[in-house]
Design a protein around this motif. Sequence first.
Motif, PDB file in Angstrom:
ATOM      1  N   GLY A 144       0.820  -1.208   0.000  1.00 30.21           N
ATOM      2  CA  GLY A 144       0.000   0.000   0.000  1.00 30.21           C
ATOM      3  C   GLY A 144       0.848   1.250   0.000  1.00 30.21           C
ATOM      4  O   GLY A 144       2.030   1.243   0.369  1.00 30.21           O
ATOM      5  N   SER A 145       0.235   2.369  -0.386  1.00 28.10           N
ATOM      6  CA  SER A 145       0.972   3.631  -0.449  1.00 28.10           C
ATOM      7  C   SER A 145       1.442   4.085   0.922  1.00 28.10           C
ATOM      8  O   SER A 145       2.417   4.838   1.045  1.00 28.10           O
ATOM      9  CB  SER A 145       0.091   4.714  -1.078  1.00 28.10           C
TER      10      SER A 145
ATOM     11  N   PHE B 271       6.099  -0.538  -1.602  1.00 27.32           N
ATOM     12  CA  PHE B 271       6.965  -1.523  -2.252  1.00 27.32           C
ATOM     13  C   PHE B 271       6.301  -2.898  -2.137  1.00 27.32           C
ATOM     14  O   PHE B 271       6.214  -3.466  -1.050  1.00 27.32           O
ATOM     15  CB  PHE B 271       8.351  -1.547  -1.620  1.00 27.32           C
ATOM     16  N   ALA B 272       5.835  -3.411  -3.269  1.00 24.55           N
ATOM     17  CA  ALA B 272       5.131  -4.685  -3.280  1.00 24.55           C
ATOM     18  C   ALA B 272       6.108  -5.833  -3.457  1.00 24.55           C
ATOM     19  O   ALA B 272       6.959  -5.799  -4.353  1.00 24.55           O
ATOM     20  CB  ALA B 272       4.111  -4.703  -4.412  1.00 24.55           C
TER      21      ALA B 272
ATOM     22  N   ASN C 281      -6.278   3.842  -6.906  1.00 24.40           N
ATOM     23  CA  ASN C 281      -5.477   4.447  -7.950  1.00 24.40           C
ATOM     24  C   ASN C 281      -4.411   3.466  -8.411  1.00 24.40           C
ATOM     25  O   ASN C 281      -3.716   2.858  -7.594  1.00 24.40           O
ATOM     26  CB  ASN C 281      -4.812   5.735  -7.444  1.00 24.40           C
ATOM     27  N   HIS C 282      -4.329   3.273  -9.715  1.00 25.72           N
ATOM     28  CA  HIS C 282      -3.239   2.521 -10.323  1.00 25.72           C
ATOM     29  C   HIS C 282      -2.705   3.334 -11.486  1.00 25.72           C
ATOM     30  O   HIS C 282      -3.485   3.945 -12.230  1.00 25.72           O
ATOM     31  CB  HIS C 282      -3.721   1.158 -10.863  1.00 25.72           C
ATOM     32  N   GLU C 283      -1.410   3.343 -11.645  1.00 30.56           N
ATOM     33  CA  GLU C 283      -0.825   3.949 -12.833  1.00 30.56           C
ATOM     34  C   GLU C 283      -1.439   3.267 -14.054  1.00 30.56           C
ATOM     35  O   GLU C 283      -1.348   2.047 -14.203  1.00 30.56           O
ATOM     36  CB  GLU C 283       0.694   3.773 -12.818  1.00 30.56           C
TER      37      GLU C 283
ATOM     38  N   GLY D 171       0.032   1.084  -5.655  1.00 35.60           N
ATOM     39  CA  GLY D 171      -1.263   1.078  -6.316  1.00 35.60           C
ATOM     40  C   GLY D 171      -2.326   0.408  -5.477  1.00 35.60           C
ATOM     41  O   GLY D 171      -2.033  -0.347  -4.546  1.00 35.60           O
ATOM     42  N   GLY D 172      -3.579   0.674  -5.834  1.00 38.07           N
ATOM     43  CA  GLY D 172      -4.688   0.056  -5.115  1.00 38.07           C
ATOM     44  C   GLY D 172      -5.484   1.074  -4.331  1.00 38.07           C
ATOM     45  O   GLY D 172      -5.386   2.283  -4.555  1.00 38.07           O
TER      46      GLY D 172
END
Length: 550
Positions: free
Chosen positions: A46-47, A139-140, A462-464, A543-544
């Motif tokens: 997550g952000s 960072f996923a 939100n996703h790029e 993202g997400g």
Amino acid sequence: MSTRESMEYDVVIVGAGPAGLAAAIRLKQRAAEAGGDISVCVLEKGSEVGAHILSGAVIDPKALDELLPDWRGQDSPLTVEVTENHHWVLRERARIALPHWLMPPFMHNKGTYTGSLGALCRWLAGQAEALGVEIFPGFAAAELLFDEAGAVKGVATGDMGVARDGTHKPDYQPGMELHAKYTLFAEGARGHLTKELKRLFELERACDPQVYGIGLKELWDVDPAKHVPGRVIHTQGWPLTDAWGGGFVYHQANNQVAIGFVVALDYSNPFLSPFEEFQRWKQHPAIRPLLEGGRRVSYGARAINEGGWQSVPQLAFPGGALIGCSAGFVNVPRIKGTHTAMKSGMLAAEQAFAAIAAGRGRDVLDGYQPAVEASWIARELKGVKNAEPAVAKFGGTMGTMVAGADMWMRLLKIGLPVTLRHKRRDAEMLRPAAACTPIAYPKPDGVISFDRLSSVFLSGVNHEEDQPIHLTLRDTAVPIEVNLALYDSPEQRYCPAGVYEIIGREEGAPRLQINAQNCVHCKTCDIKDPTQNINWVVPEGGGGPNYPNM
């Protein structure tokens, strides 16, 4: 040979939820008690910490009391203790309140708190960082890493700046490898790396398959005259007919109410839409008045483990372990998993610290599973192990009676002489559309009930847009040749975010369109797709959804 940079830690933890953060704190506590130190890193896709956390939530502080005994004096976000506990059986125009004395004592919510699990995780992250834990949000963890012996040696984060066609954009950055003596996986329900670990190490060979529900939630600012801090309401029954589940209403702080609806994903009618059932539930004459005059401020959805004790897999493998909802420690009748998740993280941390202190690394933490089995996690989950399968087998009314009787008898040290089993995965349960009746859902009124897209907007998702689609298909022909032909494309209905659409039907050339930018990371598609053709993988880090207070 990898060109990625790498970082070395004693322990890497994937996921900054309650299990991962509890594990990180416990590792640092044990190191301090021993007069030394231990390097711990937590990755969070997550952000920010809490951005992807969604739960009811009524939280039992049992594990928190063990981890941080003085938490009540440390400005914790858990401030609203449960003061009222109600359980309603809904009929279409009526409600029946179940007497308190019918419910087993552990269902009464005495001593529990209602509030935001996301806020609690942000607070726990602060406690962890104060002890020296390094937390990397945005960072996923995208890839498992193995050493020459086949043990997990860590994870790699996903590349950043990759275009949808796979080319590198000007801001491209390769992922980072994080190596560790032990890696703990706290991804939550249906984690994509956990799924791969279960397959590679055959972790489910001795347990029942995991089964799931989808939980949908909204936050409402309500009329102060209708707000009773600490009031908790659970419902079952209407509007579900050929499925089971129920709703909740939790009065939290600041005139805010958390409402939600859970649908077990073993339902058989492909026309069922959990999102629409939730919107319909809000229109019940016992629920609608609670919300009238209020304002909806947030929306989200997340899969929930519902398998119970018989679906807990092998927990440890060379180089790592599963903790929290990656392992499936949810107490389904109590609708609680935070305390068991935290306790599992603490137990894994203690085993990892002892192994590292003894000079070990990347072997099997063989003391972890026995520690869980000797803990109150096992005692609690064994006491309710027949509840979910009883309802799944006998239906809502009879199943609730069987489950209730079994839970009461187990409190008296007797219980049913059998363990009811989960025999099939949720993906196997759909019947063909031709054998089912379509469900006519009412249109949303825009006041109490809403459409999917306006709901997704409130999730902050939100996703790029120009990045590889993270909802991958193993076979691009299956959505039309199988899902549409046999099941009338159930992914259009089980997804709570409008990700999947069949377009081109009028022209005689139907195709599946994937609106990946809408995805709230609930994982329902990965679970319920009848052919298991959809494979959820992590998108670019950060993202997400961006849940503010869920």
